[in-house]
Scaffold this motif. Structure first.
Motif, PDB file in Angstrom:
ATOM      1  N   GLY A 271      -4.169 122.348  25.448  1.00 17.52           N
ATOM      2  CA  GLY A 271      -3.239 121.444  24.798  1.00 17.52           C
ATOM      3  C   GLY A 271      -1.805 121.930  24.743  1.00 17.52           C
ATOM      4  O   GLY A 271      -1.482 123.085  25.011  1.00 17.52           O
ATOM      5  N   ASN A 272      -0.915 121.001  24.389  1.00 18.87           N
ATOM      6  CA  ASN A 272       0.481 121.302  24.107  1.00 18.87           C
ATOM      7  C   ASN A 272       0.598 121.837  22.689  1.00 18.87           C
ATOM      8  O   ASN A 272      -0.337 121.762  21.897  1.00 18.87           O
ATOM      9  N   VAL A 273       1.782 122.322  22.368  1.00 20.76           N
ATOM     10  CA  VAL A 273       2.006 122.752  20.992  1.00 20.76           C
ATOM     11  C   VAL A 273       1.848 121.548  20.058  1.00 20.76           C
ATOM     12  O   VAL A 273       2.210 120.421  20.398  1.00 20.76           O
ATOM     13  N   ASP A 274       1.303 121.797  18.884  1.00 20.08           N
ATOM     14  CA  ASP A 274       1.013 120.753  17.907  1.00 20.08           C
ATOM     15  C   ASP A 274       2.263 120.466  17.077  1.00 20.08           C
ATOM     16  O   ASP A 274       2.663 121.265  16.232  1.00 20.08           O
ATOM     17  N   VAL A 275       2.865 119.313  17.298  1.00 15.55           N
ATOM     18  CA  VAL A 275       4.087 118.931  16.592  1.00 15.55           C
ATOM     19  C   VAL A 275       3.827 118.758  15.098  1.00 15.55           C
ATOM     20  O   VAL A 275       4.678 119.090  14.265  1.00 15.55           O
ATOM     21  N   VAL A 276       2.647 118.252  14.732  1.00 14.56           N
ATOM     22  CA  VAL A 276       2.342 118.052  13.315  1.00 14.56           C
ATOM     23  C   VAL A 276       2.316 119.391  12.578  1.00 14.56           C
ATOM     24  O   VAL A 276       2.913 119.544  11.508  1.00 14.56           O
ATOM     25  N   THR A 277       1.637 120.373  13.161  1.00 15.18           N
ATOM     26  CA  THR A 277       1.570 121.684  12.515  1.00 15.18           C
ATOM     27  C   THR A 277       2.961 122.304  12.406  1.00 15.18           C
ATOM     28  O   THR A 277       3.329 122.852  11.357  1.00 15.18           O
ATOM     29  N   LEU A 278       3.749 122.238  13.478  1.00 11.12           N
ATOM     30  CA  LEU A 278       5.106 122.773  13.426  1.00 11.12           C
ATOM     31  C   LEU A 278       5.929 122.099  12.334  1.00 11.12           C
ATOM     32  O   LEU A 278       6.638 122.756  11.564  1.00 11.12           O
ATOM     33  N   ALA A 279       5.836 120.776  12.284  1.00 10.68           N
ATOM     34  CA  ALA A 279       6.623 120.031  11.301  1.00 10.68           C
ATOM     35  C   ALA A 279       6.201 120.351   9.875  1.00 10.68           C
ATOM     36  O   ALA A 279       7.040 120.577   8.993  1.00 10.68           O
ATOM     37  N   MET A 280       4.898 120.392   9.641  1.00  5.61           N
ATOM     38  CA  MET A 280       4.424 120.655   8.285  1.00  5.61           C
ATOM     39  C   MET A 280       4.635 122.114   7.887  1.00  5.61           C
ATOM     40  O   MET A 280       4.800 122.422   6.704  1.00  5.61           O
ATOM     41  N   ASN A 281       4.638 123.025   8.861  1.00  5.45           N
ATOM     42  CA  ASN A 281       4.996 124.407   8.545  1.00  5.45           C
ATOM     43  C   ASN A 281       6.412 124.475   7.983  1.00  5.45           C
ATOM     44  O   ASN A 281       6.692 125.222   7.037  1.00  5.45           O
ATOM     45  N   LEU A 282       7.335 123.703   8.571  1.00 10.20           N
ATOM     46  CA  LEU A 282       8.696 123.641   8.047  1.00 10.20           C
ATOM     47  C   LEU A 282       8.702 123.063   6.641  1.00 10.20           C
ATOM     48  O   LEU A 282       9.365 123.577   5.735  1.00 10.20           O
ATOM     49  N   TYR A 283       7.946 121.988   6.469  1.00 13.03           N
ATOM     50  CA  TYR A 283       7.918 121.292   5.176  1.00 13.03           C
ATOM     51  C   TYR A 283       7.470 122.218   4.056  1.00 13.03           C
ATOM     52  O   TYR A 283       8.044 122.221   2.956  1.00 13.03           O
ATOM     53  N   THR A 284       6.451 123.040   4.320  1.00 12.52           N
ATOM     54  CA  THR A 284       5.941 123.940   3.282  1.00 12.52           C
ATOM     55  C   THR A 284       6.879 125.117   3.034  1.00 12.52           C
ATOM     56  O   THR A 284       6.630 125.917   2.121  1.00 12.52           O
TER      57      THR A 284
END
Length: 566
Positions: free
Chosen positions: A279-292
């Motif tokens: 797979g490609n990098v997971d945009v959701v995980t990257l985004a939520m990592n920023l959010y937290t």
């Protein structure tokens, strides 16, 4: 597996970058996001999406805030070409969204790609060719110069074709494919050669995208590669530096984060990490990592369950139940110690305070999840999780010692079934264990009265059913509970008594908890009573404990104890 894999595989050489700066950097803002779900993600599917599914996914990406979306590989198939035309002709692309399309460095395919974009308002055209040594040698039979000439020739054609459609706001992107396995000096040379043709400026930038088409290094080495390119691209102020990590080593998220620290301004990936191989990098995980970390990612996952269901429907691929932030079990604790910590964390967490609930780095409510899935009970669970579910769903706040006692009953049931227990099943077991403990002594009614000497001593008359017989007991004491214990005459003592209001408002029930001890009771036992009248609830709680104690002795001892009433 080989006993000595060094005979077949070799480690990736580190980058000579002694003055690297990325280890001391932190991410302070989100990158430019490019969703490649409709292109890279789509080409990785067993059954690629049709126009209807692609459109549904495109609309989802727009709704969560994606401003750059790679929508197709127009020269790959008629379906891909037609989808680009459909978006443009039906005017489905919002004014603030830029579509991106991909093309290899082949003249006829580049022409086909530009034809697909006719009438668009703005578009990114993404050019790539393979640059790593094994591809140059094995796949294309080109040396370095031949590979550069291929890219430069394609870049010139980009400029020519764009000039024929000046009504479109063009932006060009170049990717040296398999960047991670390409010599850095050659990656720099070919990227700068392309930039020299396009002549980007700070006002009209080109995109240089560094794809980890195959992830072959640890994330720190990838960061070194990115920082080296960040320093050596010309003109740097005319470039948006992008990365496109894949997940072959399982490190794509870390690689993307370190790459941003190293100078990358843009990240290409897919929601939930769909893509070729792993797979490609997971945009959701990257985004939520920023959010937290207190940084809004610029993407809205307030309803993450809905996003997940649409992705699953469009791709026909399941999302793992342990997938970060969205998996069905990621906000679930089975472990007893985890459950206890979460329960205590929720109890003290203030709505307007910094989030500090143990084991939960994210408030589930922020992504549209409920607390219902946070604690579930199986054979690994403890008293904390059981108490949490009973308090949340049935408004029962159990005393600590009762939590311990009841958890043993739950554990016994779990060991027998080997399955998870739902909140409703735990409640049913609690009712059976405590609230339905009405044999051999069953409450019928009671009457209270004060003594005539104004001493505060109370009299109680209690009618009970013992087997098929109705009996009436009388007692007195310095309160109804003391009076009832004396009326029983079994020599039991109240070790702990607690009463609470269950539910709210005029219809609130009273709930009483007691812990008793006595000569025929090993240790102590609890009882629970629920009634609209607190005295009745207390009597029911004492009878619950007594009945549980009597059922725990042998038949002969029980008969000996109960002959007092016969």
């Amino acid at each position: 597996m080989l006993k000595n894999p060094a005979t077949k595989y070799r480690p990736f050489a580190p980058i000579s970058l002694s003055d690297r700066t990325w280890p001391n950097k932190t991410i302070t803002h989100p990158p430019i996001w490019l969703s490649t779900d409709l292109r890279d993600g789509n080409q990785a599917l067993i059954e690629p999406m049709n126009i209807q599914r692609k459109l549904r996914l495109f609309q989802l990406l727009v709704s969560i805030g994606c401003k750059e979306i790679e929508v197709a590989f127009p020269s790959a198939s008629q379906t891909e070409f037609d989808f680009v035309r459909y978006l443009i002709e039906q005017e489905l692309i919002p004014d603030d969204v830029t579509i991106q399309v991909l093309t290899p460095a082949r003249e006829e395919l580049i022409c086909r790609t530009f034809a697909a974009l006719k009438g668009a308002k703005r578009a990114i055209v993404h050019l790539y060719n393979a640059t790593s040594p094994v591809f140059r040698r094995v796949v294309f039979g080109l040396d370095r110069l031949g590979t550069i000439n291929l890219a430069v020739s394609a870049a010139k054609l980009f400029t020519k074709l764009a000039a024929e459609q000046l009504d479109i706001n063009w932006q060009f992107q170049y990717s040296p494919e398999i960047f991670t396995a390409t010599e850095l000096d050659f990656a720099q040379e070919i990227c700068n050669a392309v930039l020299d043709i396009w002549q980007p400026t700070p006002q009209h930038k080109a995109i240089i995208n560094l794809p980890a088409s195959v992830e072959v290094t640890t994330p720190n080495i990838f960061a070194d590669q990115v920082e080296w390119m960040h320093r050596n691209l010309t003109p740097r102020d005319g470039v948006i530096l992008s990365v496109h990590p894949h997940n072959d080593r399982g490190c794509a998220v870390a690689a993307a984060e370190l790459a941003q620290m190293a100078g990358a301004e843009r990240v290409e990936g897919c929601l939930f990490g769909n893509g070729e191989r792993t797979g490609n990098v997971d945009v959701v995980t990257l985004a939520m990592n920023l959010y937290t970390q207190g940084i809004h990612p610029g993407l809205d996952f307030s309803h993450i369950n809905e996003v997940a269901r649409i992705i699953e429907d469009c791709t026909q691929l399941p999302i793992h139940p342990r997938h970060p932030y969205v998996g069905d079990l990621v906000f679930t604790a089975f472990s007893g110690s985890h459950q206890d910590a979460i329960k205590k964390g929720f109890a003290v967490q203030k709505p307007d305070a910094v989030w500090e609930v143990p084991y939960l780095p994210l408030d589930p409510a922020d992504v549209g999840r409920t607390y219902e899935s946070v604690v579930r009970v199986n054979s690994q669970s403890g008293k904390g999780g059981i108490a949490f579910l009973l308090e949340r769903d049935y408004d029962l706040v159990l005393p600590r010692c009762l939590q311990i006692e009841f958890s043993q009953a739950v554990q016994k049931a779990m060991d027998a079934s080997g399955k998870e227990m739902s909140s409703a099943e735990i409640w049913q077991l609690f009712e059976q264990e405590y609230l339905q403990a009405c044999t051999p002594l069953k409450y019928m009614t009671h009457y209270l009265s004060e003594t005539d000497d104004y001493s505060g001593v109370q009299n109680i008359s209690v009618r009970l059913q013992l087997h098929e017989k109705t009996i009436t007991l009388h007692g007195r004491g310095n309160g109804p509970i003391d009076a009832f214990v004396n009326a029983l005459g079994l020599g039991v003592q109240i070790h702990h008594y607690e009463e609470r209001s269950r539910n709210r408002g005029s219809n609130a029930d009273a709930i009483a908890y007691v812990e008793i001890a006595g000569d025929f009771i090993p240790g102590s036992l609890h009882g629970v009573g629920i009634h609209s009248n607190i005295v009745t609830a207390s009597i029911l709680a004492i009878l619950s404990a007594v009945n549980r104690a009597l059922l725990g002795v042998n038949t002969q001892m029980q008969a000996e104890i109960l002959k007092l009433y016969l």
